[in-house]
Scaffold this active site. Sequence first.
Site, PDB file in Angstrom:
ATOM      1  N   GLU A 290      -9.520   7.425   3.593  1.00 26.92           N
ATOM      2  CA  GLU A 290      -9.401   7.749   5.023  1.00 26.92           C
ATOM      3  C   GLU A 290      -9.929   9.145   5.339  1.00 26.92           C
ATOM      4  OE1 GLU A 290      -5.712   6.752   6.952  1.00 26.92           O
ATOM      5  OE2 GLU A 290      -6.272   7.822   8.782  1.00 26.92           O
TER       6      GLU A 290
ATOM      7  N   GLU B 204       0.630   5.838  -0.217  1.00 29.54           N
ATOM      8  CA  GLU B 204      -0.273   6.967   0.014  1.00 29.54           C
ATOM      9  C   GLU B 204      -0.237   7.986  -1.129  1.00 29.54           C
ATOM     10  OE1 GLU B 204       0.362   8.721   3.879  1.00 29.54           O
ATOM     11  OE2 GLU B 204       0.082   6.801   4.902  1.00 29.54           O
TER      12      GLU B 204
ATOM     13  N   LYS C  89       0.860  -1.185   0.000  1.00 29.88           N
ATOM     14  CA  LYS C  89       0.000   0.000   0.000  1.00 29.88           C
ATOM     15  C   LYS C  89       0.897   1.236   0.000  1.00 29.88           C
ATOM     16  CE  LYS C  89      -2.519   1.434   3.766  1.00 29.88           C
ATOM     17  NZ  LYS C  89      -1.909   2.749   4.069  1.00 29.88           N
TER      18      LYS C  89
HETATM   19  O1  KIV Z   1      -1.057   2.377   8.655  1.00 27.72           O
HETATM   20  C1  KIV Z   1      -2.254   2.080   8.792  1.00 27.72           C
HETATM   21  O2  KIV Z   1      -2.653   1.442   9.766  1.00 27.72           O
HETATM   22  C2  KIV Z   1      -3.190   2.493   7.761  1.00 27.72           C
HETATM   23  C3  KIV Z   1      -4.651   2.230   7.990  1.00 27.72           C
HETATM   24  C4  KIV Z   1      -5.145   3.019   9.115  1.00 27.72           C
HETATM   25  C5  KIV Z   1      -5.447   2.387   6.770  1.00 27.72           C
HETATM   26  O3  KIV Z   1      -2.800   3.026   6.782  1.00 27.72           O
END
Ligand code: KIV
EC number: 2.1.2.11
Length: 259
Positions: free
Chosen positions: A183, A115, A113
């Site tokens: 988010e 950002e 993931k």
């Molecule tokens: O780092 C994390 O826990 C996150 C979630 C809150 C989506 O990015």
Amino acid sequence: MAVTTRQLTQWKQKGRPIVALTAYDYTIAQLLDNAGVDLILVGDSLGMVTLGYETTLPVTLEEMIHHAKAVRRAVKQALIVVDLPFLTYQESPQQAIHSAGRILKETGAQAVKLESGNKEIAQTVKKLTSVGIPVLGHIGLTPQSVHQFGGYPQQGKTPDASARILEEALALVEAGAFALVLEHIEAYLAKEITEKVSIPTIGIGAGAYCDGQILVVNDVLGLSDWRPPFAKAYANLRGTVTQAVKEYSLEVKERKFPQ
Ligand code: KIV
């Protein structure tokens, strides 16, 4: 059958909500997997809830890999996604491939993931997906930009800001992301994005109209000393742990344990 990125899209099409939580260690990951959580995120929130940093910014790739390996050893069913920490992907698509490649090769996780969905990041996502690395996008409130936001305020509050977030969502879809974390944005905006994109949206503080929900596991278990207003605690493990340790302490001091 282990959960796949394709399955998440099928669940969106069928209207079956996706259940996601974070995990950072073997024991909690095993409990979540056994309880049927679909997606486990080794989030860089580990910097704050597990390592005691003030923000996610100091988290290193080595720390993410270390924790992701522990989670991987525990999980049999859930899809495991690992956060790319701050400045391990923003410099160039090559840097992102190197960092994401290390995560997939060294931990056995299935996806990463990252950002933002601005132009540069969308290009990076395109590059990552072109070499077969599945990417979960993350837009709205992106905690790695905490100093730019001046904290963790709700995002998309003006028509221009909402339009930008929608644009980022569409750019990430175009770049090949398999799903999007939304988010801390208004529910109406999350609904609009969810309806407009073909991939699943997973909300955190983004209302009820997403294709799934994610929370930080320490918040859900009541382990955190603070949680955001949109998170819900389903247990009070902070109280339970404190009580258990006090009882143990008393029994040791009074020579009641061991018998
Ligand atoms: O780092 C994390 O826990 C996150 C979630 C809150 C989506 O990015």
